[in-house]
Enzyme design. Sequence first.
Site: not given
Length: 339
Positions: A114, A161, A159, A76
């Site tokens: 993800e 995502r 977090r 990512c």
Amino acid sequence: MKRNYKVASMFAGIGGICLGFKRAGADIVWANEIDKFACITYRENFGGNYLVEGDIRNISVEDIPDFDILTSGFPCQAFSIAGYQKGFKDERGHLFFETLRILEGKRPRAFFIENVKNLVSHDSGKTFRIIYDALKEAGYHIRYQVMNSMEYGNVPQNRERIYIVGFINKEECNRFYFPEPIPLTKTIDDIIDKSVKQEYKYYYDSSSKYYDALKENMTKEDRIYQLRRVYVRENKSNVCPTLTANMGTGGHNVPLIRDKYGIRKLTPRECLLFQGFPESFRIPESVSDTQLYKQAGNSVTVPVIERIALNMILVMKDFDSKRKLADESEDLDTAEIAL
């Protein structure tokens, strides 16, 4: 005889996605990871029979066993807001197309991806449109959603995502829904025991150039702070800030607390707990703290993955059950006509 759905995992890391799907009832039949230290941790917890260590670009589709669901946590950093945001100009950004190559070559029933939240907005949305269109052209129907670990995993970490789920069968996709938010009942005190003294190496003392600033700014024991190279930031939401891969490489993004013995970093074990890994998850003695911090920051929040995986598998099981009933009914009709 019922069987568990088979999962193949790309960019498996230390196995966070694999663990989530395994908890949801799937069987992991193949995994790939290039980082040798992540592979050590993965094998410590899952064994090594199906893990292929090496560059995915050197792996042939024909060498991968058949499976039902492909999972991919492709790197990512190319899209991260904390990085340079080069996207497909960055070599790591190209690795999405390796995911596409395996999808087109193996044609699994479903996939799970993800990545960082910024993937959606990178380059004014053009990057995500390329990914979305490519997955559609590969024959998949798609749903996606940005989810926060503290809202969907009962894990006290901020977090966010993006999760992308796809099915070849349109009806299965139409039946799939991402999990609903759940209350956050766990706090940082459920993960960090401030009464236990940790190893000396995790504490700051007067020999550190950051010590005076930390001592001045870190006044509360019920907070997590972050050292951001030149300043200290208090996390006022009373959860752990987003764990990053570079938090163990110096003074950047290091999560800090004040316990009864002084000012210290979160330990690698605590970082894994903030990602929802169980206490039973084994940490290899041969892997350095720097690598362990990187592994925790690069990983996923396991309970969020598990909830999504459960919804995927429930849809697939429900569809299979209805298809089986329809087949049995058709066979019965055929037998009656024969009589």
